[in-house]
Scaffold this motif. Sequence first.
Motif, PDB file in Angstrom:
ATOM      1  N   ASP A  86       0.816  -1.217   0.000  1.00 32.85           N
ATOM      2  CA  ASP A  86       0.000   0.000   0.000  1.00 32.85           C
ATOM      3  C   ASP A  86       0.849   1.266   0.000  1.00 32.85           C
ATOM      4  O   ASP A  86       0.351   2.347  -0.327  1.00 32.85           O
ATOM      5  CB  ASP A  86      -0.929   0.012   1.222  1.00 32.85           C
ATOM      6  CG  ASP A  86      -2.188  -0.818   1.007  1.00 32.85           C
ATOM      7  OD1 ASP A  86      -2.633  -0.921  -0.156  1.00 32.85           O
ATOM      8  OD2 ASP A  86      -2.719  -1.359   1.990  1.00 32.85           O
ATOM      9  N   PRO A 236      -1.185   1.594   7.282  1.00 36.72           N
ATOM     10  CA  PRO A 236      -2.399   1.139   6.596  1.00 36.72           C
ATOM     11  C   PRO A 236      -3.259   0.208   7.442  1.00 36.72           C
ATOM     12  O   PRO A 236      -4.487   0.290   7.402  1.00 36.72           O
ATOM     13  CB  PRO A 236      -1.837   0.418   5.365  1.00 36.72           C
ATOM     14  CG  PRO A 236      -0.522   1.075   5.109  1.00 36.72           C
ATOM     15  CD  PRO A 236       0.030   1.384   6.462  1.00 36.72           C
ATOM     16  N   SER A 368      -6.326   3.090  -1.018  1.00 37.49           N
ATOM     17  CA  SER A 368      -5.210   3.450  -0.143  1.00 37.49           C
ATOM     18  C   SER A 368      -4.883   2.380   0.885  1.00 37.49           C
ATOM     19  O   SER A 368      -3.738   2.274   1.337  1.00 37.49           O
ATOM     20  CB  SER A 368      -5.492   4.784   0.566  1.00 37.49           C
ATOM     21  OG  SER A 368      -6.674   4.680   1.348  1.00 37.49           O
TER      22      SER A 368
END
Length: 440
Positions: A86, A236, A368
């Motif tokens: 990510d 993330p 994202s």
Amino acid sequence: MAERGAAAQNRSLNRQDIRTLALASLGGALEFYDFIIYVFFATVIGHLFFPVGMPDWLQQVQTFGIFAAGYLARPLGGIIMAHFGDLVGRKRMFTLSVFLMAVPTLLIGLMPTYETIGYAAPVFLLLFRVMQGAAIGGEGPGAWVFVAEHVPAKHVGLACGMLTGGLTGGIMLGSLMATGINAAFTPAEVGEWAWRIPFLAGGVSGLLAMYLRRFLQETPVFEEMRAHAALSKELPVKQALRDHRGAVILSMLVTWMLTAAVVVVILMTPALMQKLHGFTPVMTLKANLAATFLLTVCAMFSGVLLDRFGAVKVGLIGGVLLIVSTYALYIGADMAPEMLLPLYAFAGATVGVINVVPFVMVNAFPPSVRFTGVSFSYNVAYAIFGGVTPLLVTFLVNADPLGPAHYVGAVTVVFLICMATQSRARLSLAAPEAAEAPAR
């Protein structure tokens, strides 16, 4: 930020898309082959990598314990690779997962046994299995995200189906290799040196797959996020768990169905059929190969249906068929043993509904944190449910011969409730362009 433009949403598959799907599916098949081939030669490995005087039951426990270590390493490896996927790119982690799988597979095939290096043999074997587990933890989620972000939105189901078919095809490839080795060589030859062939072949082919993946391009979705400085500004996994809890819970629950279908119907049923109804290993192996083949084909075909009808309809119909076919297999094998192969083949075909799971997951998280969200949900759920399922099914089958079918049926009902809830909430899981929503 719009995930994709209207033109990208509606275009047809081009030559680059097909090339990406082919290379990704091939790499996934080879990587799952590398991970699963160990179990087909577990007995031989137990005799070679542990002390000669050790009781057979203890050898077996330790051998399968090392196999299980690969599953325990899945969540950690998957989360770490997803974290960097990510932040620095999908392609790098997608290639790294193949490398991390190919190298230990090759080394297992080359490694000296206990007779040569003593207790270092099982220690190295454990280390290599942990490396394989870390790799497989990143491969499935990484592959699904990679292809889903490459193809046009209206073909995401097909992309996930190609990958799912590739992964299950790797299991079938391992079974075929084990069958071929045991047919071509005597037990003494297998124990002496032929057991190394599947590992050496897997390691070399894995390195080839890694080389081929170098020619893949980074996903357009990640490139767009990087260009607009839209990458996650924090961990993330923290963002996924804080802002997308609904998506995480949904993804873990549908993964539960996947583990029940694969572990019980595909992996455990041959041994259960031998125990419950006295089928020979050859009979159950042939039936299992038919089931795994149709699973691979139907996983791909389900992708076409997903793109046409959406996850809710395909999930509800496919889930009901999975319940029906599992009960038909366990009841029919008792009442009409000659029907084992067609009943098992039908059950394997309905297991193709598992392709709904990656389709739901890649659409449940925004770009994202997509890699991390999918990897965390899938690997943690698989580690929990995949570990509990064999023990629970073993307990159930001692109480009722239909115990495995009851378990698959109960878990699939949970899956059906999840899908029906999505339908009532009027959420179209078939719309990748809406993936910016926090949870589906």
